[in-house]
Design an enzyme around this catalytic site. Sequence first.
Site, PDB file in Angstrom:
ATOM      1  N   LYS A   9      95.830  72.407  41.202  1.00 50.90           N
ATOM      2  CA  LYS A   9      94.761  73.091  40.495  1.00 50.90           C
ATOM      3  C   LYS A   9      93.523  72.220  40.394  1.00 50.90           C
ATOM      4  O   LYS A   9      92.418  72.676  40.115  1.00 50.90           O
ATOM      5  CB  LYS A   9      95.238  73.440  39.071  1.00 50.90           C
ATOM      6  CG  LYS A   9      96.441  74.320  39.042  1.00 50.90           C
ATOM      7  CD  LYS A   9      96.947  74.490  37.600  1.00 50.90           C
ATOM      8  CE  LYS A   9      98.258  75.240  37.639  1.00 50.90           C
ATOM      9  NZ  LYS A   9      98.994  75.077  36.371  1.00 50.90           N
ATOM     10  N   GLY A  10      93.732  70.920  40.583  1.00 49.68           N
ATOM     11  CA  GLY A  10      92.690  69.948  40.291  1.00 49.68           C
ATOM     12  C   GLY A  10      91.365  70.147  40.993  1.00 49.68           C
ATOM     13  O   GLY A  10      90.307  69.873  40.424  1.00 49.68           O
ATOM     14  N   GLU A  64      89.859  68.036  47.977  1.00 47.77           N
ATOM     15  CA  GLU A  64      90.799  67.455  47.019  1.00 47.77           C
ATOM     16  C   GLU A  64      90.064  66.971  45.766  1.00 47.77           C
ATOM     17  O   GLU A  64      88.869  66.671  45.819  1.00 47.77           O
ATOM     18  CB  GLU A  64      91.513  66.250  47.669  1.00 47.77           C
ATOM     19  CG  GLU A  64      92.885  66.578  48.236  1.00 47.77           C
ATOM     20  CD  GLU A  64      93.974  66.631  47.162  1.00 47.77           C
ATOM     21  OE1 GLU A  64      93.689  66.982  46.002  1.00 47.77           O
ATOM     22  OE2 GLU A  64      95.124  66.307  47.506  1.00 47.77           O
ATOM     23  N   ASP A  65      90.797  66.869  44.670  1.00 47.52           N
ATOM     24  CA  ASP A  65      90.210  66.309  43.445  1.00 47.52           C
ATOM     25  C   ASP A  65      90.214  64.782  43.504  1.00 47.52           C
ATOM     26  O   ASP A  65      89.205  64.137  43.263  1.00 47.52           O
ATOM     27  CB  ASP A  65      90.941  66.821  42.197  1.00 47.52           C
ATOM     28  CG  ASP A  65      92.462  66.623  42.243  1.00 47.52           C
ATOM     29  OD1 ASP A  65      92.998  66.190  43.299  1.00 47.52           O
ATOM     30  OD2 ASP A  65      93.132  66.913  41.235  1.00 47.52           O
ATOM     31  N   ASP A 115      95.143  59.518  45.786  1.00 45.06           N
ATOM     32  CA  ASP A 115      95.839  58.400  45.151  1.00 45.06           C
ATOM     33  C   ASP A 115      96.688  57.695  46.214  1.00 45.06           C
ATOM     34  O   ASP A 115      96.197  56.827  46.930  1.00 45.06           O
ATOM     35  CB  ASP A 115      96.682  58.949  44.000  1.00 45.06           C
ATOM     36  CG  ASP A 115      97.430  57.884  43.237  1.00 45.06           C
ATOM     37  OD1 ASP A 115      97.014  56.715  43.287  1.00 45.06           O
ATOM     38  OD2 ASP A 115      98.435  58.212  42.575  1.00 45.06           O
ATOM     39  N   VAL A 124      92.596  59.311  35.380  1.00 49.37           N
ATOM     40  CA  VAL A 124      91.386  60.015  34.959  1.00 49.37           C
ATOM     41  C   VAL A 124      91.641  61.492  34.671  1.00 49.37           C
ATOM     42  O   VAL A 124      92.537  62.104  35.259  1.00 49.37           O
ATOM     43  CB  VAL A 124      90.251  59.886  36.015  1.00 49.37           C
ATOM     44  CG1 VAL A 124      89.687  58.480  36.054  1.00 49.37           C
ATOM     45  CG2 VAL A 124      90.718  60.330  37.395  1.00 49.37           C
ATOM     46  N   ASP A 181      93.723  66.926  35.089  1.00 51.00           N
ATOM     47  CA  ASP A 181      94.418  67.117  33.812  1.00 51.00           C
ATOM     48  C   ASP A 181      95.203  65.895  33.352  1.00 51.00           C
ATOM     49  O   ASP A 181      95.472  64.971  34.123  1.00 51.00           O
ATOM     50  CB  ASP A 181      95.438  68.249  33.972  1.00 51.00           C
ATOM     51  CG  ASP A 181      96.642  67.806  34.807  1.00 51.00           C
ATOM     52  OD1 ASP A 181      96.424  67.282  35.918  1.00 51.00           O
ATOM     53  OD2 ASP A 181      97.791  67.947  34.352  1.00 51.00           O
ATOM     54  N   ARG A 240      91.275  69.727  31.610  1.00 51.42           N
ATOM     55  CA  ARG A 240      90.612  70.088  32.866  1.00 51.42           C
ATOM     56  C   ARG A 240      89.197  70.594  32.622  1.00 51.42           C
ATOM     57  O   ARG A 240      88.354  70.548  33.505  1.00 51.42           O
ATOM     58  CB  ARG A 240      91.396  71.197  33.591  1.00 51.42           C
ATOM     59  CG  ARG A 240      92.772  70.779  34.090  1.00 51.42           C
ATOM     60  CD  ARG A 240      93.341  71.875  34.981  1.00 51.42           C
ATOM     61  NE  ARG A 240      94.766  71.751  35.208  1.00 51.42           N
ATOM     62  CZ  ARG A 240      95.322  71.008  36.165  1.00 51.42           C
ATOM     63  NH1 ARG A 240      94.561  70.312  36.962  1.00 51.42           N
ATOM     64  NH2 ARG A 240      96.633  70.956  36.298  1.00 51.42           N
TER      65      ARG A 240
END
Length: 187
Positions: free
Chosen positions: A50-51, A106-107, A110, A160, A166, A172
Amino acid sequence: MEERETTIKIPEHFRLLYTAEDISKRVEEMAGEISQDYEGKTVHLVGVLKGAAVFLSDLLRTLTVPATYDFLSVASYGDSTESTGVVRLIKDLDDPVESRDIIIVEDIIDTGLTLKYIEELMRNRKVSSLSKCTFLDRPDRRKVHVEMDYVGFTIPDCYVVGYGLDFEQKWRQLPGIYAINQPTSKE
Ligand code: 5GP
């Protein structure tokens, strides 16, 4: 710098990294770059739920080339701190991507495992071209090498939240990005 950007009560241990203004300025720059690179084409944004939903919707509205979008959702097996590297598809795209100019949105990157999985999935579907865009990049915990085409901000090793990202499905809606005192972990 504004201390509070919203009426939401933000916990004291949340440290503001980027304000809504910082973000919109950067997103506009990224959209400008993408629009230039894709002149004469229609881009198809593939957002990762969802990011990335918040970032994608802002990016979309600042692009000057024709654009369409779709979302998919993935999850990785493993405990909260260590990804096993096994990523599975939870929700597939609605529309075919064959012969389209795709940008994965993408959010945050990582370990890189999620992106690697989605990239492979898209390439197997015979896209015309593929590039990768992320709002945030945190290279410290990378497990696989990923080559990014568009990066909003590169951040240090801290977890973050905000702007679509989130903590336990909350926060969010914050318009800025905040670092929280939490070891970097996925969900
Ligand atoms: P990767 O597969 O690159 O390890 O993980 C990428 C996904 O993990 C991101 O799309 C995001 O959903 C989640 N993630 C990784 N780091 C963070 C973080 O600092 N905050 C939040 N909210 N999610 C994160």
